[in-house]
Design an enzyme around this catalytic site. Structure first.
Site, PDB file in Angstrom:
ATOM      1  N   GLU A  92     -22.435  12.997 -12.222  1.00 54.92           N
ATOM      2  CA  GLU A  92     -22.141  13.581 -13.532  1.00 54.92           C
ATOM      3  C   GLU A  92     -22.733  14.980 -13.648  1.00 54.92           C
ATOM      4  OE1 GLU A  92     -21.741   9.420 -16.043  1.00 54.92           O
ATOM      5  OE2 GLU A  92     -23.476  10.697 -16.424  1.00 54.92           O
ATOM      6  N   GLU A 132     -15.037   7.346  -6.192  1.00 50.51           N
ATOM      7  CA  GLU A 132     -13.900   7.206  -5.277  1.00 50.51           C
ATOM      8  C   GLU A 132     -13.516   8.549  -4.668  1.00 50.51           C
ATOM      9  OE1 GLU A 132     -14.275   6.164  -8.419  1.00 50.51           O
ATOM     10  OE2 GLU A 132     -12.833   4.599  -8.917  1.00 50.51           O
ATOM     11  N   CYS A 153     -15.977  11.317  -9.726  1.00 56.26           N
ATOM     12  CA  CYS A 153     -15.981   9.865  -9.589  1.00 56.26           C
ATOM     13  C   CYS A 153     -16.388   9.480  -8.162  1.00 56.26           C
ATOM     14  CB  CYS A 153     -14.596   9.297  -9.866  1.00 56.26           C
ATOM     15  SG  CYS A 153     -13.990   9.566 -11.527  1.00 56.26           S
TER      16      CYS A 153
HETATM   17 ZN   LIG Z   1     -12.019   8.407 -11.064  1.00 55.84          ZN
END
Ligand SMILES: [Zn+2]
Length: 149
Positions: free
Chosen positions: A57, A68, A66
């Protein structure tokens, strides 16, 4: 650890177990001081290599990455473009967000996606095509294979 398979043929259990362990470990390294929502991802390529990611973040929220996509770009940076499966671990077993679905589909529209509830260890098996039907992709642009340059 128990699991359930939905949709496509279940992937090899040893690979699933390995990816779940790697995703849970990566989750512990999440940088998520704002949401406190930790996510870990582990991506298995066709050569058997595993690339991990965690969410990262930022105080400027829109810069947040993210897990992924971190795993995916880590694989790409290492020269891995042919993937077999990704495991995503989060409290409650969150599926990849829409941006990640699109990002992953660029490289493997039928990628197996293992969604892991980090609290219970329960997981479910999906295909990316199931999670992102009618995706925009290379076919939309008349390109049959991803081009590296
Ligand atoms: Zn994501």
């Amino acid at each position: 650890m128990t699991g359930k398979a939905t949709g496509m043929t279940a992937p090899h259990r040893d690979q699933v177990d390995r990816l779940i362990r790697e995703a849970l470990a990566a989750r512990q390294r999440a940088y998520s001081p704002y949401s406190r929502f930790r996510v870990g991802a582990a991506l298995l390529d066709e050569a058997g290599e595993v690339f991990v990611g965690c969410n990262v973040e930022n105080a400027s929220y829109s810069l947040t990455l993210c897990a992924e996509r971190v795993a995916a770009v880590t694989a790409i940076a290492a020269g891995s473009l042919r993937w077999r499966m990704i495991a995503v671990a989060a409290e409650g077993g969150a599926t990849p967000c829409g941006a990640c679905r699109q990002f992953l589909a660029e490289f493997h529209a039928d990628l197996a996606v293992i969604v892991v509830d980090a609290a219970s260890g329960l997981w479910s098996n999906h295909s990316l095509r199931e999670l992102l039907p009618h995706a925009f992709g290379q076919d939309s642009l008349g390109v049959s294979q991803p081009q590296s340059d």
